[in-house]
Structures are given as C-alpha cells and as structure tokens.
Enzyme design. Structure first.
Site, short mmCIF file in Angstrom:
data_model
loop_
_atom_site.label_atom_id
_atom_site.label_comp_id
_atom_site.label_asym_id
_atom_site.label_seq_id
_atom_site.Cartn_x
_atom_site.Cartn_y
_atom_site.Cartn_z
N ASP A 27 -4.08 1.28 -16.09
CA ASP A 27 -5.31 0.70 -15.54
C ASP A 27 -5.81 1.45 -14.31
O ASP A 27 -6.71 1.01 -13.61
CB ASP A 27 -5.11 -0.79 -15.22
CG ASP A 27 -4.07 -0.99 -14.12
OD1 ASP A 27 -3.45 0.01 -13.67
OD2 ASP A 27 -3.88 -2.15 -13.70
N HIS A 331 2.27 5.59 4.99
CA HIS A 331 0.98 5.27 4.38
C HIS A 331 -0.13 5.05 5.40
O HIS A 331 -1.26 4.79 5.01
CB HIS A 331 1.15 4.01 3.52
CG HIS A 331 1.47 2.81 4.37
ND1 HIS A 331 2.65 2.71 5.11
CD2 HIS A 331 0.77 1.69 4.64
CE1 HIS A 331 2.63 1.57 5.78
NE2 HIS A 331 1.51 0.94 5.52
N ASP A 332 0.19 5.11 6.68
CA ASP A 332 -0.82 4.85 7.70
C ASP A 332 -1.33 6.12 8.39
O ASP A 332 -2.09 6.03 9.35
CB ASP A 332 -0.24 3.92 8.79
CG ASP A 332 -0.12 2.50 8.29
OD1 ASP A 332 -0.90 2.09 7.41
OD2 ASP A 332 0.78 1.78 8.79
C1 GLC Z 1 1.04 -2.18 9.47
C2 GLC Z 1 0.90 -1.49 8.13
C3 GLC Z 1 -0.54 -1.16 7.91
C4 GLC Z 1 -1.34 -2.44 7.92
C5 GLC Z 1 -1.08 -3.25 9.19
C6 GLC Z 1 -1.58 -4.65 9.05
O1 GLC Z 1 0.73 -1.36 10.52
O2 GLC Z 1 1.72 -0.37 8.09
O3 GLC Z 1 -0.75 -0.47 6.71
O4 GLC Z 1 -2.71 -2.15 7.82
O5 GLC Z 1 0.28 -3.35 9.49
O6 GLC Z 1 -0.75 -5.38 8.18
#
Ligand code: GLC
Length: 561
Positions: A27, A331-332
C-alpha cells in the site's frame, strides 16, 4: 526473579522507522510484516536491539508520535498478531524489540481527550492541561513545532500542547492518569519486549503556575524549554514510573532526554537512575536555528572545535556516571553527512569515517536505518511531497516572513526530518524493492536507489554496509570487544583542528586509538604513543613512519596501542 540489569550493554541497537522500512502489503507504506520479513538482514548486520518508532494506532499527524490508542496497532502497520509475531521472530534471532513510549502527550483523537473535550467535569479532563483564560492564551510559551503552545477549544477554554495541536500534553500531576499509563507500560512489557525508547520524557513536568516569560523573538513568545523541560520535581514522576513498571522486568530503557545538564546525569542514568541509558543531544546538532530554519545561524558559523569539545565533554561526564547511548542519525535529523561535511566532499569513504568516529565511543551504538548504507539526503525539490509537520511549519514560517518559495525549499532540502524518512532501498528494482512496482510510496524513493541499496552493498566488499558489518564484528566479536564496551574514553591530539581522536583503555588489558580526520587535505599527525596493529581504516592506504601517521582527506583509522 533475578534480573540482570546489564544484559543490553554489549548489543548493537538499530532504529527502524516503520513507515519506511519495508512495505509487505503493497500500500506504499511500510508495515510490521515488512519488518519481520527483514529480520534476517538485521541479524546478518549483528543487531541485538531493535527500536521501532511508534506503530500504535494514530492519526499520523506527527508520524505516529500522536497516539490515539496505546493498546492497539495502527491498521497501516498491521495488527496485534503481527506485532506478537515480530517479537517472537526477533527473539528467535537474538533480537529484542524496543517500542517507542510516547507518554508526554497523546493524540487529540484519543478517547481520553474526546471525553475531556466534551465534558470539562469528566475524569478525563483532569488528564490534560486545560486552562480557562479570558485574555487569550494562558501564557506565551511557543510550541516546539512553532506557534503558541495553547489551543482554544471555544469560549475561554484552552489546552496545552508542547508539540502539534493534535498532541495534547498529558497532565502527570493527575494520579489516575499516571496509573493508567503504568498499566499500559506493563501490558507491553508482559509481551516480552526488550524495553522502550522513551519519547520527550523530559517534558512531563511543567513549571509551577505556568508563568509567561520574556519574549525571545518578535512573535512575542518564549521557547518552552525553560518552563517545561527537566523542571525540578520531575524526578518524583520518573522514579515512580520506574518502580511501578521497568524495575519489575528485565528491560532496557533509553530516554530521549535532551537538555539534561551533565551534572544531573547521575539522576537519569546513575546506579539508581530513572533509566538504563539515554541519548545525549548536546553534540547532535551543529546549528542554531533561531525561531525558524530561515533564521538559522549556520552551518557557516558552526565551529568544529566547539562541536568536538561538546562531544568529548559528554563522553567524559557520562562515563563517570553510567553508560550512554550514542548515535549519529535518527528520524528527527537530516542525514549526518549533510550536517558535518561540505557537499563537495560527500562519498562513501566519508560515510565510513563518520561511522568509525561514533561507533567506538563509550556507550551503546544506535544505527538508524539506511545509515549503514551511507544514505544521503534525497534532495527534495517540492514541498508537496513533504509529510513532516515540523517541516511544513518551518516552511510556512519562512514564507510568511517573506522568503521566496525557492529559497524556502532549499531549507527544506537541507533540514527536513523527511530527509531520513524516505523508503529504505532494498535493491535496484522499481521503488527500491521497498514496495511492489507500480505502487506510489508515501514519500518518494531516494533518487540514488539504483546504486545505494542493500542488495548492491551486500555483494560489495568495499561498501559502507561491509564497513558497518566489520565495525559490528570488531565491537561484539573480536578480541577488542571488551575494551570497546567498557574501556575508559580519553580525548587525544586536541592540538589538531578538524580531528576527532580518542583512546579507549582497559588497564592491564587492551588499548585502542580512534583517529578521524575531518580535513579535505592529506595531513600528518604526530602520534603520542607507539602504534601497534591497524584494526580498521576507512581507506585502503595507510602509513606510519617514525611515529607520524599520514591521513588521506577524511580518513579514519583505529589502531591498537
Ligand atoms: C520526539 C520524537 C519526534 C516527535 C516528538 C514529539 O522528539 O523523536 O519525532 O516529533 O518527540 O513526540
């Protein structure tokens, strides 16, 4: 029960961003069955702990960090049977799963919040930070994703959200809420998880009285860190959380704990600390963004020495107290090479040097998916493909401040969190083997997937992947495993600029030196010790003559002393 509190220390951890790892049902979005299908790949890499970014039920306003049901799996990822299967199958391969525990806030679509909204006198209203205020927002805190940290819900009623307005903060002062959270944590631990990565946990305590602060920007607002991050008294909640949940299981807890001063590390990860280990963000970010990416001072301004000194201080202070969690990517952030190395010098050898630099620091190493392939930022050119809420906010801030769209887009391409969230390239088939061919993936596939992909790198002994596998072998299986796990960290060669160099020492046993050049020139380094065997090098060439090491541009070496 006899609980071993250190079982995780010799493991290699790996972070999966589930939406982007592997799409089993075609998907366009990754799912749990996809992760299960790739466990052999992770096992062959030597992974022992697998952190999944959130897979709970969620409207996906912030990629799953906005949870609407903590005890269910979002249908885009599969169902609870898939999750149980993943835990079981991972166990068979010696891999323990870490879930992402997001308990500073939930989603505005969680039934607690719906009830709270519908009835200000409900029990659930007490789970959140609802405040009545006649003259606009109750204070001038700025949310971390931009704009006020308060949302009006009609009349003079507001609720607090330190992140997006779809992520209302939970009120930890409420004992009933705390009980509900502990129950939920235990529900997951009962499934045999390895533990948790714990999201944004330093924000659960807010400053008494919720005071406004002096504006730090023309928007009249103040960043919320001074009022809602690591605030005095947070320890009472964190100790209670630990005692009621983690203490009763053989689990590891990895806190996302930005902004904890080194003097307070003992409370967080000391012998009786709240957590097993934590990420230190002090050295993860060379930039100072101001109130938006368009006001970012850097990277022109960033100083290599300051960054390096922060890294060294973090290592030195942490080793006195406990065991840290070290990382280069997650991932940030955009891909690390983009943060630390000028574009003209990007190549696989530099990726290896960066890997070498971080992998042998003291602490448990976390590899973020695709880092082991040497992935780069994909070079976004259109805001329309972006999913990340914080990127969209920064983009509009820039446009509202009068920046031309083209320039704002350049900022997105450089700083967006989606840079690291594009689908994982498994092979050179359409969609990089992430989704079946013909499927539209949720974020575009990386334009380099034909060459930078797992299959190609698995069959290339000179690939970044091969280098990572070798680092894992050295760290876990070689004669150096013990010194890398437990040895004392000490910086060396500080007189050289653009050099990160340190030793790891186990007195009476082994001693290693890691030397990484961030210079684009060939250079000579006078070694302060007698070098023994070469353990690892990012480049094939290597020479030491009369105690002088010659390094190629961006070369790293690891030597026995
Ligand atoms: C943490 C996570 C991030 C998220 C934030 C709010 O920093 O790593 O991806 O946006 O918390 O939950």
């Amino acid at each position: 029960m006899n609980i071993d509190r250190n079982w995780w220390k010799n493991k290699i951890a790996y972070q999966v961003y589930p939406r982007s790892f592997c799409d089993a049902n075609g998907d366009g979005t990754g799912d749990i069955k996809g992760i299960t299908s790739k466990l052999d790949y992770l096992q062959s890499l030597g992974v022992g702990l697998l952190w999944l970014s959130p897979v709970y039920r969620s409207p996906m306003d912030d990629g799953g960090y906005d949870i609407s049901d903590y005890r269910d799996i979002d249908p885009i990822f599969g169902n609870m049977d898939d999750m149980d299967e993943l835990i079981r199958e991972a166990d068979k391969r010696g891999i323990k799963i870490l879930m992402d525990l997001v308990i500073n806030h939930c989603s505005d679509e969680h039934e607690w919040f719906k009830k709270a909204l519908a009835d200000p006198n409900s029990e659930e209203a007490g789970y959140f930070w609802f405040v009545n205020s006649k003259d606009g927002a109750p204070n001038n805190w700025r949310s971390m994703f931009g704009g006020s940290a308060w949302e009006n819900v009609g009349g003079d009623r507001y609720y607090m959200h330190l992140f997006s307005k779809k992520q209302p903060d939970l009120n930890w002062e409420n004992p009933v809420l705390r009980e509900k959270l502990y129950d939920m944590v235990n529900f997951w631990l009962e499934k045999g998880l390895g533990g948790f990565r714990i999201d944004a946990i330093v924000h659960i305590k807010k400053m008494e009285g919720l005071p406004s602060g002096p504006a730090d920007n023309p928007d009249g607002m103040v960043g919320c860190f001074a009022y809602a991050r690591n605030i005095d008294g947070i320890g009472d909640y964190l100790t209670e959380l630990r005692k009621r949940t983690f203490d009763n299981y053989q689990c590891v807890t990895v806190a996302e704990a930005a902004g904890v001063p080194n003097e307070q590390l003992v409370d967080y990860i000391g012998k009786d600390g709240y957590f097993s280990t934590m990420f230190d963000f002090s050295y993860s970010e060379p930039y100072n963004y101001g109130h938006g990416w368009h006001t970012c001072k850097g990277p022109g301004e960033w100083s290599f020495r300051r960054w390096r000194d922060t890294l060294y201080a973090s290592q030195l202070d942490t080793q006195k107290i406990g065991y840290g969690a070290v990382f280069l990517e997650n991932h940030d952030y955009p891909r690390a090479i983009q943060k630390f190395i000028p574009e003209k010098d990007h190549c696989p050898r530099v990726q290896m040097m960066l890997g070498n630099m971080f992998f042998f620091l003291r602490g448990i190493p976390f590899i973020y998916q695709g880092q082991e392939l040497g992935m780069t930022n994909p070079g976004f050119t259109s805001i329309d493909v972006i999913d990340d809420i914080s990127t969209k906010n920064h983009y509009s801030l820039a446009i509202n401040d009068g920046l031309e769209p083209e320039k704002a887009m350049k900022l997105v391409a450089r700083y967006s969190r989606d840079n690291a969230r594009v689908p994982f390239p498994w092979d050179d088939s359409e969609n990089g083997g992430f989704s079946a061919s013909g499927v539209k993936t949720w974020l575009p596939v990386h334009p380099d997937y034909k060459t930078v992909n797992a299959a190609a790198e698995m069959s290339d002994p000179n690939s970044v992947l091969a280098f990572y596998k070798e680092m894992v072998r050295i760290r876990t299986k070689s004669e150096y495993a013990e010194v890398i796990q437990d040895g004392v960290f000490a910086p060396i060669l500080k007189q050289y600029d653009k050099l990160i160099a340190y030793t790891r020492t186990l007195v009476g046993k082994k001693r290693l030196a890691v030397i990484c050049s961030f210079s684009d020139k060939k250079r000579k380094i006078k070694l302060p010790f007698d070098a023994g065997a070469l353990v690892l090098s990012s480049h094939d060439e290597y020479s030491i003559e009369d105690g002088v090491l010659t390094l190629l541009p961006y070369q790293s070496v690891m030597l026995e002393i």
